[in-house]
Each structure stands twice: as C-alpha cells, then as structure tokens.
Write a protein that holds these residues in place. Structure first.
Motif, short mmCIF file in Angstrom:
data_model
loop_
_atom_site.label_atom_id
_atom_site.label_comp_id
_atom_site.label_asym_id
_atom_site.label_seq_id
_atom_site.Cartn_x
_atom_site.Cartn_y
_atom_site.Cartn_z
N ASP A 39 25.26 5.65 5.27
CA ASP A 39 26.29 5.46 6.30
C ASP A 39 25.74 4.77 7.56
O ASP A 39 26.31 4.87 8.64
CB ASP A 39 26.93 6.80 6.68
N ALA A 40 24.65 4.05 7.41
CA ALA A 40 23.99 3.41 8.55
C ALA A 40 24.86 2.33 9.17
O ALA A 40 25.78 1.80 8.54
CB ALA A 40 22.66 2.79 8.10
N VAL A 41 24.54 2.00 10.42
CA VAL A 41 25.21 0.91 11.12
C VAL A 41 24.14 -0.09 11.55
O VAL A 41 23.15 0.28 12.20
CB VAL A 41 25.98 1.41 12.36
N GLU A 50 29.05 -1.63 9.10
CA GLU A 50 29.05 -0.18 8.91
C GLU A 50 28.89 0.17 7.44
O GLU A 50 29.71 -0.20 6.61
CB GLU A 50 30.34 0.40 9.47
N GLY A 51 27.80 0.86 7.14
CA GLY A 51 27.52 1.31 5.78
C GLY A 51 26.60 0.36 5.04
O GLY A 51 26.58 -0.85 5.28
N THR A 57 26.47 -6.75 1.51
CA THR A 57 27.37 -7.89 1.37
C THR A 57 27.01 -8.99 2.36
O THR A 57 26.94 -10.17 2.00
CB THR A 57 28.84 -7.44 1.58
N TYR A 58 26.75 -8.60 3.60
CA TYR A 58 26.36 -9.59 4.61
C TYR A 58 25.05 -10.27 4.22
O TYR A 58 24.94 -11.50 4.29
CB TYR A 58 26.22 -8.93 5.99
N LYS A 133 20.68 3.78 12.46
CA LYS A 133 21.31 2.76 13.32
C LYS A 133 20.24 1.73 13.67
O LYS A 133 19.10 2.09 13.96
CB LYS A 133 21.85 3.38 14.61
N ARG A 134 20.66 0.48 13.66
CA ARG A 134 19.77 -0.60 14.08
C ARG A 134 20.63 -1.57 14.88
O ARG A 134 21.61 -2.09 14.39
CB ARG A 134 19.15 -1.29 12.88
#
Length: 154
Positions: A39-41, A50-51, A57-58, A133-134
């Motif tokens: 669930d990282a951002v 998000e996720g 995908t990015y 989170k990053r």
C-alpha cells in the motif's frame, strides 16, 4: 533497542535508496516495485502513485528510449522503532531521451537533469524493510527540464 539492532535497521533501510537507483536505471522494474510495501505511496514531485501496482504500471510505461542514472548520496536513516524508520537521501539524476531505440555505448552529456532529495518512510513487515512512502522533491533543474516538468504537473 540495542546499538547493533539500530545499525542493522539503518543498513537495511539505506540499501533501499541504492537498490531503487540501480533498479530504475537498469529497467529492473519488478524488483524495484518489490522494494515497496503493498500500500506504499510514491510521490513524484507532486504526482502521487498509490499502491505497488500503480507504481509498477508507471514504471513499465517509462519510455524504452530513456536512459537514466540516479546518483544517491547523503543517506540519513532515523530509526523510530523496530518497525518504522524515516530517511532522507540526496539524488542527482542524469537523463537522455533518444529519438529511437538504437543501442548506444556513449550518450551526450549536458549535466544533471535535476538534483533533489527523497523523503522516505520505511516499514518492516514480516522481517523485511520496504518503502511505505517515498516523496521526491526536485530542487535544481535544467531550465528546459523545468519547463517540461512544470507542464506535466499542471
């Protein structure tokens, strides 16, 4: 927490920014995504993903004609407890976008694309440290890159 336990956490977390840089530069995107909690951002200078699957995908959508090198330094890890740490890492990014997919052994160099820092939050889940989170903040940018980046973020 003992000093040895704290140093072990710092080392595990400091490995993540280094692995991220290598994995993104060599297009090892699935390994890169495994550095993130489910669930990282990942916040790319104001554009949050998000996720883990959104990050994947990015990453897989990055142009095949783009060559990058991310030089990371000044990695500071601050251990909060046995499952949470906070980090700051400086990053200098070099980027070349080719017009075609012709393999290149040497690439024109005009200095860094940008220089900035990552703000990271790390979590330990099942004994494995990952990014929770990053957030990247670009501080210095080439003028032409700044114009492109500003357009993307509008």
């Amino acid at each position: 927490m003992s000093p040895a336990e704290r140093r072990a956490i710092e080392a595990d977390c400091a490995r993540l920014p280094n692995a991220y840089a290598v994995f993104i530069d060599f297009r090892r995107f699935d390994e890169l995504c495994d550095l993130f909690a489910e669930d990282a951002v990942l916040n790319l200078d104001g554009w949050p993903l998000e996720g883990r699957e959104a990050i994947r995908t990015y990453m897989h959508s990055r142009p095949k004609t783009r060559t990058t090198r991310h030089a990371v330094s000044n990695i500071l890890i601050e251990v909060e407890d046995a499952t949470l740490a906070i980090g700051t890492t400086y990053v200098t990014s070099y980027r070349f976008d080719a017009k075609d997919e012709t393999p290149r052994t040497r690439i024109p160099f005009d200095g860094p694309f940008f220089m900035g820092n990552y703000h990271d939050e790390y979590v330990c889940q099942d004994g494995v440290w990952r990014f929770a989170k990053r957030k990247i903040d670009a501080v210095f940018m080439r003028p032409a890159a700044y114009d492109v980046w500003s357009e993307i973020l509008r």
